[in-house]
Design a protein around this motif. Structure first.
Motif, PDB file in Angstrom:
ATOM      1  N   LYS A 284      -6.548   1.771  -6.649  1.00 19.00           N
ATOM      2  CA  LYS A 284      -6.165   0.443  -7.129  1.00 19.00           C
ATOM      3  C   LYS A 284      -5.231   0.576  -8.338  1.00 19.00           C
ATOM      4  N   GLY A 285      -4.131  -0.152  -8.301  1.00 23.12           N
ATOM      5  CA  GLY A 285      -3.189  -0.155  -9.414  1.00 23.12           C
ATOM      6  C   GLY A 285      -2.214   1.013  -9.421  1.00 23.12           C
ATOM      7  N   SER A 286      -2.359   1.929  -8.448  1.00 26.12           N
ATOM      8  CA  SER A 286      -1.464   3.088  -8.420  1.00 26.12           C
ATOM      9  C   SER A 286      -0.340   2.860  -7.411  1.00 26.12           C
ATOM     10  N   SER A 287       0.473   3.868  -7.289  1.00 27.69           N
ATOM     11  CA  SER A 287       1.622   3.773  -6.417  1.00 27.69           C
ATOM     12  C   SER A 287       1.739   5.081  -5.656  1.00 27.69           C
ATOM     13  N   LEU A 288       1.485   5.023  -4.354  1.00 34.66           N
ATOM     14  CA  LEU A 288       1.580   6.231  -3.518  1.00 34.66           C
ATOM     15  C   LEU A 288       2.903   6.193  -2.771  1.00 34.66           C
ATOM     16  N   GLY A 289       3.682   7.254  -2.912  1.00 33.24           N
ATOM     17  CA  GLY A 289       4.935   7.374  -2.171  1.00 33.24           C
ATOM     18  C   GLY A 289       4.687   8.110  -0.863  1.00 33.24           C
ATOM     19  N   LEU A 290       5.187   7.551   0.229  1.00 32.63           N
ATOM     20  CA  LEU A 290       5.098   8.224   1.526  1.00 32.63           C
ATOM     21  C   LEU A 290       6.526   8.583   1.923  1.00 32.63           C
ATOM     22  N   VAL A 291       6.809   9.897   1.927  1.00 28.17           N
ATOM     23  CA  VAL A 291       8.176  10.318   2.223  1.00 28.17           C
ATOM     24  C   VAL A 291       8.240  11.144   3.495  1.00 28.17           C
ATOM     25  N   GLY A 292       9.343  10.997   4.174  1.00 26.06           N
ATOM     26  CA  GLY A 292       9.577  11.759   5.393  1.00 26.06           C
ATOM     27  C   GLY A 292      10.848  11.234   6.033  1.00 26.06           C
ATOM     28  N   GLU A 293      11.408  12.043   6.924  1.00 20.10           N
ATOM     29  CA  GLU A 293      12.652  11.645   7.567  1.00 20.10           C
ATOM     30  C   GLU A 293      12.434  10.474   8.512  1.00 20.10           C
TER      31      GLU A 293
ATOM     32  N   LEU B 202      -0.358  -4.741  -9.401  1.00 19.09           N
ATOM     33  CA  LEU B 202      -0.298  -4.501  -7.954  1.00 19.09           C
ATOM     34  C   LEU B 202      -0.515  -3.027  -7.606  1.00 19.09           C
ATOM     35  N   THR B 203      -0.959  -2.788  -6.395  1.00 19.24           N
ATOM     36  CA  THR B 203      -1.047  -1.441  -5.834  1.00 19.24           C
ATOM     37  C   THR B 203       0.077  -1.314  -4.803  1.00 19.24           C
ATOM     38  N   TYR B 204       0.771  -0.177  -4.821  1.00 19.71           N
ATOM     39  CA  TYR B 204       1.917   0.000  -3.913  1.00 19.71           C
ATOM     40  C   TYR B 204       1.719   1.188  -2.969  1.00 19.71           C
ATOM     41  N   LEU B 205       2.046   0.972  -1.703  1.00 22.01           N
ATOM     42  CA  LEU B 205       2.358   2.086  -0.809  1.00 22.01           C
ATOM     43  C   LEU B 205       3.866   2.024  -0.628  1.00 22.01           C
TER      44      LEU B 205
END
Ligand SMILES: Nc1ncnc2c1ncn2[C@@H]1O[C@H](COP(=O)(O)OP(=O)(O)O)[C@@H](O)[C@H]1O
Ligand SMILES: [Mg+2]
Length: 262
Positions: A27-36, A196-199
């Motif tokens: 909660k409240g964090s920001s997870l980056g999802l990276v890939g081509e 906010l929480t971000y994906l």
């Protein structure tokens, strides 16, 4: 953990788009999802929002199993879990005014947001101001705006029902480099102010480095690396992450207008 993705597999016929994906977002964090492109990022976003079914595994939000609840419960959950798409032109209804685009989710969720028409207009205006637009934009149509402004409208619509969690699916990838940083700064300010929480989905590691606390790297539907952004991006363990990093634009700010601006 607010969002828990546990051993999720998604097949389209015999093609495996997601393979045993496990991730969690605090909660409240920001997870980056990276890939081509084609690695399964948007498929995972669609699975989280139950726009696609799962072949195996489980996704819970605040302890609720997203794929097990009733349609009515899912509608209520959708107000809390919103998505911003890459292409604001395709995702905004061209025949609707900005006012009607942003008011629509408030009407859909009117049981939770009981308002008169004028209260709704006041709320729409407040949302427009929150994303850096103003009253002069209320009754204009999407085609009258620049790409960056259209993405601001998409963000205002996503914020209308006071969500807790935003999935940002390549929110700046369709924009000119010169406006990407403005939108990223807006998203960061909103996250701080609204808790906010971000994906945050992206193929751009510079953007993820700027925006995210944690990074997960997806390759052919599998998470190959996951951890704090600084660790994954500065000391990558997996060959694929190294390859993505090697493909990044020159980090010298004098040579990269984008990195210079942020
Ligand atoms: N509805 C679908 N039917 C069949 N294949 C699909 C469907 N949706 C996505 N795919 C395939 O799944 C893979 C991952 O797509 P996607 O999640 O959109 O990737 P990304 O967002 O990382 O670019 C692609 O090969 C894509 O063609
Ligand atoms: Mg995608």
């Amino acid at each position: 953990m607010t969002l828990e993705i546990t051993h999720v597999t998604k097949q389209f016929g015999s093609f495996t788009a997601l393979k045993d994906v496990s991730l969690s977002v605090r909660k409240g964090s920001s997870l980056g999802l990276v890939g081509e492109s084609g690695s399964g990022k948007s498929t995972l976003a669609r699975c989280i929002l139950r726009l696609d079914t799962l072949t195996a595994g489980q996704i819970t939000y605040a302890g609720t199993d997203i794929h097990a609840i009733s349609a009515a419960e899912m509608r209520a959950l959708r107000a809390r879990l919103q998505i911003v798409f890459q292409d604001p032109y395709a995702s905004l209804n061209q025949r609707m005014s900005v006012h009607d685009i942003i008011a629509e989710p408030l009407i859909i969720h009117k049981a939770r947001f009981p308002m008169t028409a004028s209260q709704r207009t006041a709320r729409v205006l407040e949302l427009l101001v929150q994303v850096g637009l103003g009253p002069e934009h209320l009754y204009r149509f999407p085609h009258e705006f620049s790409g960056g402004q259209r993405q601001r409208i998409g963000i205002a619509r996503a914020l209308a029902c006071e969500p807790e969690f935003l999935i940002l699916d390549e929110p700046t990838s369709a924009l000119d480099v010169s406006v990407q940083a403005d939108i990223l700064n807006l998203l960061q300010g909103l996250q701080d102010r609204l808790g906010l929480t971000y994906l945050f989905i992206s193929h751009d590691l510079a953007v993820v480095r700027y925006m995210c606390d944690e990074v997960a790297v997806i390759y052919h539907g599998e998470i190959v690396e996951h951890g704090p952004a600084s660790l994954v991006l500065d000391a990558p363990q997996h060959d694929y992450t190294r390859m993505l990093l090697a493909a990044m634009p020159d980090p010298d700010p004098d040579k990269s207008p984008f990195l210079h601006r942020i």
